[in-house]
Design an enzyme around this catalytic site. Sequence first.
Site, PDB file in Angstrom:
ATOM      1  N   GLU A 112      27.272  -1.575  -6.488  1.00 52.62           N
ATOM      2  CA  GLU A 112      28.571  -2.152  -5.823  1.00 52.62           C
ATOM      3  C   GLU A 112      29.500  -1.153  -5.159  1.00 52.62           C
ATOM      4  O   GLU A 112      29.642  -0.133  -5.762  1.00 52.62           O
ATOM      5  CB  GLU A 112      29.293  -2.914  -7.004  1.00 52.62           C
ATOM      6  CG  GLU A 112      28.419  -3.867  -7.829  1.00 52.62           C
ATOM      7  CD  GLU A 112      29.192  -4.397  -9.004  1.00 52.62           C
ATOM      8  OE1 GLU A 112      30.523  -4.519  -8.979  1.00 52.62           O
ATOM      9  OE2 GLU A 112      28.584  -5.122  -9.702  1.00 52.62           O
ATOM     10  N   LYS A 114      33.065   0.248  -5.017  1.00 52.55           N
ATOM     11  CA  LYS A 114      34.151   0.514  -5.789  1.00 52.55           C
ATOM     12  C   LYS A 114      35.476   0.423  -5.164  1.00 52.55           C
ATOM     13  O   LYS A 114      35.698   1.312  -4.156  1.00 52.55           O
ATOM     14  CB  LYS A 114      34.132   2.203  -6.448  1.00 52.55           C
ATOM     15  CG  LYS A 114      35.148   2.091  -7.558  1.00 52.55           C
ATOM     16  CD  LYS A 114      35.055   3.328  -8.475  1.00 52.55           C
ATOM     17  CE  LYS A 114      35.916   3.307  -9.660  1.00 52.55           C
ATOM     18  NZ  LYS A 114      37.450   3.571  -9.305  1.00 52.55           N
ATOM     19  N   ASP A 116      39.220  -0.021  -3.986  1.00 49.55           N
ATOM     20  CA  ASP A 116      40.539   0.743  -4.326  1.00 49.55           C
ATOM     21  C   ASP A 116      41.712  -0.004  -4.309  1.00 49.55           C
ATOM     22  O   ASP A 116      42.338  -0.152  -3.394  1.00 49.55           O
ATOM     23  CB  ASP A 116      40.697   1.869  -3.327  1.00 49.55           C
ATOM     24  CG  ASP A 116      41.568   3.144  -3.879  1.00 49.55           C
ATOM     25  OD1 ASP A 116      41.757   2.834  -4.853  1.00 49.55           O
ATOM     26  OD2 ASP A 116      41.919   4.127  -3.126  1.00 49.55           O
ATOM     27  N   TYR A 226      34.016  -9.003  -9.900  1.00 46.35           N
ATOM     28  CA  TYR A 226      32.939  -8.101 -10.446  1.00 46.35           C
ATOM     29  C   TYR A 226      32.396  -8.128 -11.853  1.00 46.35           C
ATOM     30  O   TYR A 226      31.634  -7.053 -11.977  1.00 46.35           O
ATOM     31  CB  TYR A 226      33.077  -6.782  -9.699  1.00 46.35           C
ATOM     32  CG  TYR A 226      34.234  -5.950 -10.089  1.00 46.35           C
ATOM     33  CD1 TYR A 226      34.556  -5.639 -11.406  1.00 46.35           C
ATOM     34  CD2 TYR A 226      35.212  -5.592  -9.313  1.00 46.35           C
ATOM     35  CE1 TYR A 226      35.771  -4.998 -11.768  1.00 46.35           C
ATOM     36  CE2 TYR A 226      36.480  -5.123  -9.333  1.00 46.35           C
ATOM     37  CZ  TYR A 226      36.768  -4.789 -10.813  1.00 46.35           C
ATOM     38  OH  TYR A 226      37.972  -4.299 -10.967  1.00 46.35           O
ATOM     39  N   LYS A 314      31.970   8.859  -6.958  1.00 47.51           N
ATOM     40  CA  LYS A 314      33.105   8.809  -6.330  1.00 47.51           C
ATOM     41  C   LYS A 314      32.662   9.526  -4.919  1.00 47.51           C
ATOM     42  O   LYS A 314      31.772  10.280  -4.713  1.00 47.51           O
ATOM     43  CB  LYS A 314      34.068   9.592  -7.030  1.00 47.51           C
ATOM     44  CG  LYS A 314      34.595   9.128  -8.487  1.00 47.51           C
ATOM     45  CD  LYS A 314      35.687   8.141  -8.086  1.00 47.51           C
ATOM     46  CE  LYS A 314      36.817   8.585  -8.265  1.00 47.51           C
ATOM     47  NZ  LYS A 314      37.998   7.478  -8.338  1.00 47.51           N
ATOM     48  N   CYS A 408      66.031  10.131  25.461  1.00 46.19           N
ATOM     49  CA  CYS A 408      64.611   9.998  25.326  1.00 46.19           C
ATOM     50  C   CYS A 408      63.836  10.984  26.114  1.00 46.19           C
ATOM     51  O   CYS A 408      64.049  11.404  27.020  1.00 46.19           O
ATOM     52  CB  CYS A 408      64.420   8.519  26.014  1.00 46.19           C
ATOM     53  SG  CYS A 408      62.665   8.260  26.366  1.00 46.19           S
ATOM     54  N   CYS A 411      62.631   9.624  29.505  1.00 42.53           N
ATOM     55  CA  CYS A 411      63.329   9.226  30.601  1.00 42.53           C
ATOM     56  C   CYS A 411      64.905   9.877  30.631  1.00 42.53           C
ATOM     57  O   CYS A 411      65.824   9.828  31.421  1.00 42.53           O
ATOM     58  CB  CYS A 411      63.598   7.865  30.765  1.00 42.53           C
ATOM     59  SG  CYS A 411      64.431   6.960  29.459  1.00 42.53           S
ATOM     60  N   CYS A 426      64.773   3.852  22.357  1.00 42.90           N
ATOM     61  CA  CYS A 426      65.355   4.267  23.987  1.00 42.90           C
ATOM     62  C   CYS A 426      65.821   3.014  24.676  1.00 42.90           C
ATOM     63  O   CYS A 426      65.568   2.035  24.585  1.00 42.90           O
ATOM     64  CB  CYS A 426      64.016   4.686  24.865  1.00 42.90           C
ATOM     65  SG  CYS A 426      64.503   4.938  26.420  1.00 42.90           S
ATOM     66  N   CYS A 431      62.098   2.741  30.996  1.00 41.07           N
ATOM     67  CA  CYS A 431      61.293   4.079  30.650  1.00 41.07           C
ATOM     68  C   CYS A 431      59.905   4.031  30.918  1.00 41.07           C
ATOM     69  O   CYS A 431      59.387   2.999  30.650  1.00 41.07           O
ATOM     70  CB  CYS A 431      61.834   4.323  29.390  1.00 41.07           C
ATOM     71  SG  CYS A 431      60.968   5.493  28.457  1.00 41.07           S
TER      72      CYS A 431
HETATM   73  S1  IVH Z   1      33.217  -2.425 -13.303  1.00 36.19           S
HETATM   74  C1  IVH Z   1      32.636  -1.678 -17.530  1.00 36.19           C
HETATM   75  N1  IVH Z   1      33.095  -2.625 -10.655  1.00 36.19           N
HETATM   76  O1  IVH Z   1      37.352   0.820 -11.208  1.00 36.19           O
HETATM   77  C2  IVH Z   1      32.849  -2.038 -16.061  1.00 36.19           C
HETATM   78  N2  IVH Z   1      35.174  -1.581 -11.605  1.00 36.19           N
HETATM   79  O2  IVH Z   1      37.294   3.052 -13.426  1.00 36.19           O
HETATM   80  C3  IVH Z   1      34.542  -1.907 -15.775  1.00 36.19           C
HETATM   81  N3  IVH Z   1      36.638  -1.138  -9.736  1.00 36.19           N
HETATM   82  O3  IVH Z   1      39.164  -0.483 -13.735  1.00 36.19           O
HETATM   83  C4  IVH Z   1      34.763  -2.024 -14.298  1.00 36.19           C
HETATM   84  N4  IVH Z   1      35.458  -1.713  -8.314  1.00 36.19           N
HETATM   85  O4  IVH Z   1      39.753  -1.148 -11.250  1.00 36.19           O
HETATM   86  C5  IVH Z   1      33.859  -2.344 -11.661  1.00 36.19           C
HETATM   87  N5  IVH Z   1      32.853  -3.129  -8.281  1.00 36.19           N
HETATM   88  C6  IVH Z   1      33.742  -2.443  -9.450  1.00 36.19           C
HETATM   89  C7  IVH Z   1      34.929  -2.024  -9.265  1.00 36.19           C
HETATM   90  C8  IVH Z   1      35.464  -1.584 -10.209  1.00 36.19           C
HETATM   91  C9  IVH Z   1      36.717  -1.165  -8.551  1.00 36.19           C
HETATM   92  C10 IVH Z   1      37.948  -0.312 -10.664  1.00 36.19           C
HETATM   93  C11 IVH Z   1      38.402  -1.055 -11.742  1.00 36.19           C
HETATM   94  C12 IVH Z   1      38.106  -0.539 -13.003  1.00 36.19           C
HETATM   95  C13 IVH Z   1      38.023   0.812 -12.489  1.00 36.19           C
HETATM   96  C14 IVH Z   1      37.057   1.832 -13.575  1.00 36.19           C
END
Ligand code: IVH
Length: 668
Positions: A112, A114, A116, A226, A314, A408, A411, A426, A431
């Site tokens: 999946e 991750k 942010d 998720y 990461k 400016c 101009c 300006c 301008c």
């Molecule tokens: S699963 C045991 N899936 O990452 C499973 N977490 O470092 C726990 N996060 O607190 C989470 N995308 O905020 C999972 N596809 C994803 C995610 C995800 C982002 C974040 C989430 C969690 C943190 C864990």
Amino acid sequence: MDLFRQRITELRKQINEANYSYYVLDNPTISDAEYDRLMRELQNLEESNPELKTSDSPTQRVGANPLTEFGTITHRVPLLSLDNAMSKAELTEFIKRVQKALPEKNVEFVAEPKIDGLAVELVYENGLFVKGSTRGDGITGEEITQNLKTIRSIPLRLNDDKIPAPALLEVRGEVYMDRRDFEKLNEQQLSASKPAFANPRNSAAGSLRQLDSRITARRPLNIWCYSLGACKGIAFDSHYEFLEILPKWGFRVNPLIQLCKSTDELLEYYRHIEEIRDSISYDIDGVVFKVNSIIQQEELGIKSRSPRWAIAGKFKAQQEITQILEIEASVGRTGAITPVAHLAPVNVGGVVVSNATLHNQDEIDRKDIRLGDWVVIQRAGDVIPQVVKVITERRDGTEQKYQIPDECPFCGCHVIRPEGEAKHRCQNINCPAQLKGSIQHFVSKRAINIDGLGDKLIEQMVDSGLIKNVADLYFLKAEQIAALERMAKKSAQNVIDAIENSRRTTLARLIHALGIRNVGEHIGKLLERHFGNLDKLISASFDELNNIEGVGPIVAQSIIDFFNEQKNRQTIDRLIEGGVAIQTTKVADFGQLPLAGKTFVFTGTLTKFTRDEAKEMVEKLGGKASSSVSKNTDYVVIGENAGSKADKAKNLAVVILTESDFLKLIES
Ligand code: IVH
């Protein structure tokens, strides 16, 4: 009552389906206008029948009364965190470790992105959304139910058409903000002199943690679901099976999620997602691999705070350190000045960055950014790179403070920072840096209305030097236009005709067209009504302007600043010289106009005139057009298929007019 109940149920169903199609399936089925109409009808019905209101009605998404603080919630099942792998090698190690712990078993993984954002938990009892919370420390979090209800992709009741709702279901997911929405929000923040958010994650967090959920309701938040928390009344064999059922209940699941059967597939997924990272519309900071089988997950178990069956892979950092070589004031289309830092080029996550926006003077002062400073910069996809902070330890005393100039850079005209605004501007509408934008605005339909003068043509006219200010439009010859690329004699003549048609105009249109800061169509009309002619407006004092009903000190000052600029006065003289003629309107007191104080609502499909035309007719005669029927409404004008507003008008005993009745009334 039963009729109302039936209609309310029907409307909720339609709105929920529209929400689901739009937010979960990303496939809109009805227009925004239709959606708004359904929503307003439902709101009206619920307002007049409060006993039929329910907590899962889509009207509950607008926010509730502010809280003084958030309550805390203890999660039934702790929200774990994830171990990090920083490279392909560490990911491979994780996969090997899992396979070793499950000898002779075929291990599948779910891969999946991750996200942010911010982890949240949604609790459903017998299908009804009853509580929502932040992750907090994983054991306890803050209760933010009202705020989560405002997110349209979170179902307020599970759709049980295909899979019955279990007695208890806790769904976890990540609340986030799309990058574009984040940029828009930041622009709004800055123009309201509020600090900008550093990144989409912070802005999602800030929006979700509002004590006033009505503010959250206005923020463009979204969610990807998720993972599963506690649950009663249903069991899943695998994580993937759970993810496949989620959308059936109405949850949003990320389409990039993939079932992977081998190490190669997983590593390829990691590579691919990092490659497309910038082209997706929201921020991700890695991938997550999860063992698919629930039995296998249980066999592997958890360590203190993180499961042995999952890992986060990461991505490389999107932040780097570099030096500011120059700071330049760049002028945008509306005259707004944005300071831009020119940087020693640096590679940030695969892209060479050599500029970063400094937003405005307040941001520069707040972060104490100086010319020559070493700074941490950050980029996220297509968001313009930003300076996160200054590394003050690296200063050697040669750094210089920066102040946006008074003149400016394009101009030489005055640059001022209007009261209450974050941006310097300006003041010269001619301008070169803002010319194209101001011409586009000038010719637009609701301004001076020159039909057929599109953006491309304006660009050619400016680039070839044919027009240097809006007044030049009125001195153009057909041959000059015909000589431009992709223009012919006939099309050039059409433009000339359209320009000719625009010469006879109204004061309100001209004021709007001039693009005076904070002065739009509505203020244009107020000023027209008050002054009646341009000379009086130009010579008006601050006090006179400020005393006009509907005009405040900020608008008054903007008007004064605009006419104080010599070049703007010259442009107006040349417009008049070019034949722009204002049809004089009688200066009339609001109270003397025939429809003064009368409020009209137009509903249904109008066939004899457009809504805009109707509005203009009413306003010309001193009346007001509104969009909702209340006891203050004087007339409701109904077109074809008029719905709830007509009913409401009947209930409130408001006068109902057909379109012909309305025209008769206007004529009389
Ligand atoms: S699963 C045991 N899936 O990452 C499973 N977490 O470092 C726990 N996060 O607190 C989470 N995308 O905020 C999972 N596809 C994803 C995610 C995800 C982002 C974040 C989430 C969690 C943190 C864990």
